[in-house]
Design a protein around this motif. Structure first.
Motif, mmCIF file in Angstrom:
data_model
loop_
_atom_site.group_PDB
_atom_site.id
_atom_site.type_symbol
_atom_site.label_atom_id
_atom_site.label_comp_id
_atom_site.label_asym_id
_atom_site.label_seq_id
_atom_site.Cartn_x
_atom_site.Cartn_y
_atom_site.Cartn_z
ATOM 1 N N THR A 66 0.683 -1.266 -0.007
ATOM 2 C CA THR A 66 -0.021 -0.070 -0.055
ATOM 3 C C THR A 66 0.998 1.220 0.020
ATOM 4 O O THR A 66 2.065 1.069 0.346
ATOM 5 N N PRO A 67 0.177 2.171 -0.528
ATOM 6 C CA PRO A 67 1.042 3.685 -0.425
ATOM 7 C C PRO A 67 1.712 4.094 0.946
ATOM 8 O O PRO A 67 2.737 4.400 1.076
ATOM 9 N N GLU A 68 0.883 3.723 2.166
ATOM 10 C CA GLU A 68 1.359 3.931 3.479
ATOM 11 C C GLU A 68 2.473 3.069 3.865
ATOM 12 O O GLU A 68 3.341 3.658 4.397
ATOM 13 N N ASP A 69 2.229 1.738 3.358
ATOM 14 C CA ASP A 69 3.503 0.822 3.935
ATOM 15 C C ASP A 69 4.783 1.185 2.928
ATOM 16 O O ASP A 69 5.898 1.097 3.637
ATOM 17 N N GLN A 70 4.586 1.652 1.941
ATOM 18 C CA GLN A 70 5.595 1.948 0.917
ATOM 19 C C GLN A 70 6.362 3.261 1.622
ATOM 20 O O GLN A 70 7.784 3.289 1.469
ATOM 21 N N VAL A 71 5.940 4.230 2.195
ATOM 22 C CA VAL A 71 6.587 5.193 2.662
ATOM 23 C C VAL A 71 7.309 4.451 3.929
ATOM 24 O O VAL A 71 8.497 5.327 4.195
ATOM 25 N N LYS A 72 6.631 3.847 4.786
ATOM 26 C CA LYS A 72 7.418 3.403 5.966
ATOM 27 C C LYS A 72 8.587 2.438 5.653
ATOM 28 O O LYS A 72 9.519 2.584 6.263
#
Length: 222
Positions: A66-72
């Motif tokens: 997900t985009p959120e996981d990608q940032v993390k």
């Protein structure tokens, strides 16, 4: 049991990360002297698998990210591998059409970007992948370590723990470690509820399932 196992893993990993992050400053306060940060393994960023990921990530991006996981994950200092698609044990346990939707939990420490834990849960079956750059134990300089010849992939050993070994335990836990880039340990842990036990006890099938592991994030140091 699955929920307990997930909370145990997540809490244990977070506490471990906090320990590593806090230990140096605590030692300085008590002893008045600095303490070395844990040593970490070097990543071979020229590894063929990593270079292939860089070339193909635009045309063949990870499906499970997900985009959120990608940032993390972009803050981590090691390549992140995970099951981007359900491994074979899921199809064997539930059937292709009846497999539960994956629920993913991602654990990292922003203050120590050298490790991660990913827990994928499918109903009563959970799969955890842990990656860690930290060197937990150093061997003497003269220790002889066997290195397989190029092109010879060593099969990981699958360790299985169930009620026959651990009294009072329900279901089954299987785990194995793969080493990549070149020697970073990535530990895979599979927890099966009693109903799925027969599908998780086949160590050869679990070894084959590791082929579904792929890089989902990698950011070389600038």
């Amino acid at each position: 049991m699955i929920k307990f196992f997930k909370k145990f893993i997540a809490a244990g990993v977070v506490l471990a990360g906090l320990f590593w992050a806090m230990a140096p400053s605590s030692a300085q306060q008590v002893a008045g002297a600095g303490q070395r940060q844990p040593k970490v393994m070097k990543v071979d960023w020229n590894n063929l698998e990593i270079q292939t990921f860089f070339r193909e990530q635009a045309t063949n991006p990870p499906r499970s990210l997900t985009p959120e996981d990608q940032v993390k994950l972009s803050k981590l200092k090691l390549p992140v591998i995970a099951f981007d698609r359900p491994p074979g044990v899921i199809d064997r346990a539930f059937g292709v059409e009846r497999a539960p939707k994956r629920k993913r939990q991602l654990v990292t420490d922003p203050d120590d970007p050298t490790w991660y834990t990913i827990v994928d849960t499918y109903g009563e079956l959970a799969i955890t992948v842990d990656g860690d750059l930290r060197i937990q134990q150093e061997l003497p300089a003269d220790t002889k370590i066997y290195t397989p010849p190029p092109g010879l992939a060593a099969e990981p050993r699958v360790n299985i723990v169930d009620s026959e070994i651990e009294e009072g335990m329900e279901g089954l836990i299987a785990e194995y470690t793969v080493r990549k880039f070149p020697n970073i340990p990535y530990q895979v842990t599979i927890e099966c509820a009693p109903a799925a036990r027969q599908h998780c006890v086949d160590s050869l099938a679990l070894q084959r399932d590791r082929k579904a592991l792929r890089i989902i994030s990698a950011r070389p140091p600038k």
